[in-house]
Design a protein around this motif. Structure first.
Motif, PDB file in Angstrom:
ATOM      1  N   GLN A  48       0.738  -1.163  -0.313  1.00  0.00           N
ATOM      2  CA  GLN A  48       0.091   0.130  -0.098  1.00  0.00           C
ATOM      3  C   GLN A  48       0.825   1.315  -0.006  1.00  0.00           C
ATOM      4  OE1 GLN A  48      -2.784  -0.005   3.322  1.00  0.00           O
ATOM      5  NE2 GLN A  48      -3.897   1.825   2.769  1.00  0.00           N
ATOM      6  N   GLY A  49       0.430   2.155  -1.058  1.00  0.00           N
ATOM      7  CA  GLY A  49       1.365   3.424  -1.278  1.00  0.00           C
ATOM      8  C   GLY A  49       2.559   3.141  -2.030  1.00  0.00           C
ATOM      9  N   ASP A  50       2.610   2.142  -2.485  1.00  0.00           N
ATOM     10  CA  ASP A  50       3.896   2.054  -3.486  1.00  0.00           C
ATOM     11  C   ASP A  50       3.443   2.601  -4.988  1.00  0.00           C
ATOM     12  OD1 ASP A  50       5.573   0.450  -1.793  1.00  0.00           O
ATOM     13  OD2 ASP A  50       5.208  -1.398  -2.897  1.00  0.00           O
ATOM     14  N   THR A  67      -5.710  -4.907   3.185  1.00  0.00           N
ATOM     15  CA  THR A  67      -5.159  -3.899   4.131  1.00  0.00           C
ATOM     16  C   THR A  67      -4.642  -4.418   5.361  1.00  0.00           C
ATOM     17  OG1 THR A  67      -7.397  -3.287   4.576  1.00  0.00           O
ATOM     18  CG2 THR A  67      -6.493  -2.268   2.723  1.00  0.00           C
ATOM     19  N   ARG A  96      -0.934   5.235  -7.041  1.00  0.00           N
ATOM     20  CA  ARG A  96      -0.400   4.552  -5.908  1.00  0.00           C
ATOM     21  C   ARG A  96      -1.352   3.347  -5.612  1.00  0.00           C
ATOM     22  NH1 ARG A  96       4.815   6.381  -4.014  1.00  0.00           N
ATOM     23  NH2 ARG A  96       4.881   8.585  -4.776  1.00  0.00           N
TER      24      ARG A  96
END
Length: 227
Positions: A48-50, A67, A96
């Motif tokens: 997550q966020g990559d 998540t 993202r």
């Protein structure tokens, strides 16, 4: 480790809903820079966020999107089996990855990097229009699933999932695609709620033992689920 795609992998990729309707030349252009990868169970494909600079097609195996909170508790968003694409929406939209992705079992996948893929779409807008129409169909499917989560009981959601597995095999054994904990997560319920939902379904002739499912009366199950 990665390697170039062969004709078999390109043909399999053409089975994905995302690419349905494209000609062989268009498909080959889109997959020109794609590679075949093999991953062991528990391999993290992205976090997550990559940066969402790639997406995947699963040829063999299984992956989960999830998540996790600060305590490490997972909430499964989706599970993908062959032959499906995933993560393309993040590449087109937010830039993202909004979730994590991990292999559930050893898997073979096609990895499609974003820059060369988007370059083809820029030069061939006709292909882009076809792909966008497929993405709109997936979006409507997701909206339907969200609606089910809000309006159906846990037993009804589980029954709807079982209906998707039967494909007309009334009264026969159907292999469950994954274990019961993953099934519970897939339909949005806690594992401890699964046994109660299964008990309710047994009352209408749905029997789930170990890794097999038997539905005695599909019409009764459809009525129970509100189909």
């Amino acid at each position: 480790m990665s390697k170039a795609l062969g004709p078999t992998e390109v043909q399999r990729a053409g089975e994905v809903r995302f690419f349905k309707g494209l000609g062989a030349d268009d498909l080959e252009a889109l997959l020109k820079s794609a590679v075949l990868i093999e991953e062991e169970k528990g391999s993290l494909l992205f976090s997550q966020g990559d940066p969402a600079d790639r997406f995947y097609i699963i040829l063999e195996g299984r992956v989960k999107l999830f998540t996790a909170n600060e305590e490490g508790e997972e909430s499964i968003v989706e599970i993908f089996n062959p032959t499906n694409s995933f993560a393309e929406a993040a590449m087109f939209a937010s830039g993202r990855f909004p979730v994590n992705c991990e292999t559930v079992i050893p898997s073979r996948l096609i990895r499609i990097d974003g820059d060369p893929f988007l370059s083809v779409l820029k030069n061939k807008p006709r292909i882009g229009r076809t792909i966008l129409s497929k993405m709109a169909g997936r979006y409507r499917h997701l909206l339907n699933e969200i609606s089910q989560l809000k309006t159906q009981s846990p037993a009804q959601r589980l029954g709807a999932f079982f209906l998707s597995l039967t494909e007309g095999n009334e009264g026969t054994a159907v292999a469950l695609p994954y274990d019961k904990n993953l099934i519970a997560a897939r339909v949005g319920m806690k594992p401890e709620s699964l046994s109660r939902a299964l008990s309710r379904l047994r009352e209408i002739g749905v029997d789930c033992q170990k890794r097999e499912l038997i539905v005695e009366d599909l019409d009764k199950l459809r009525e129970f689920c509100g189909d």
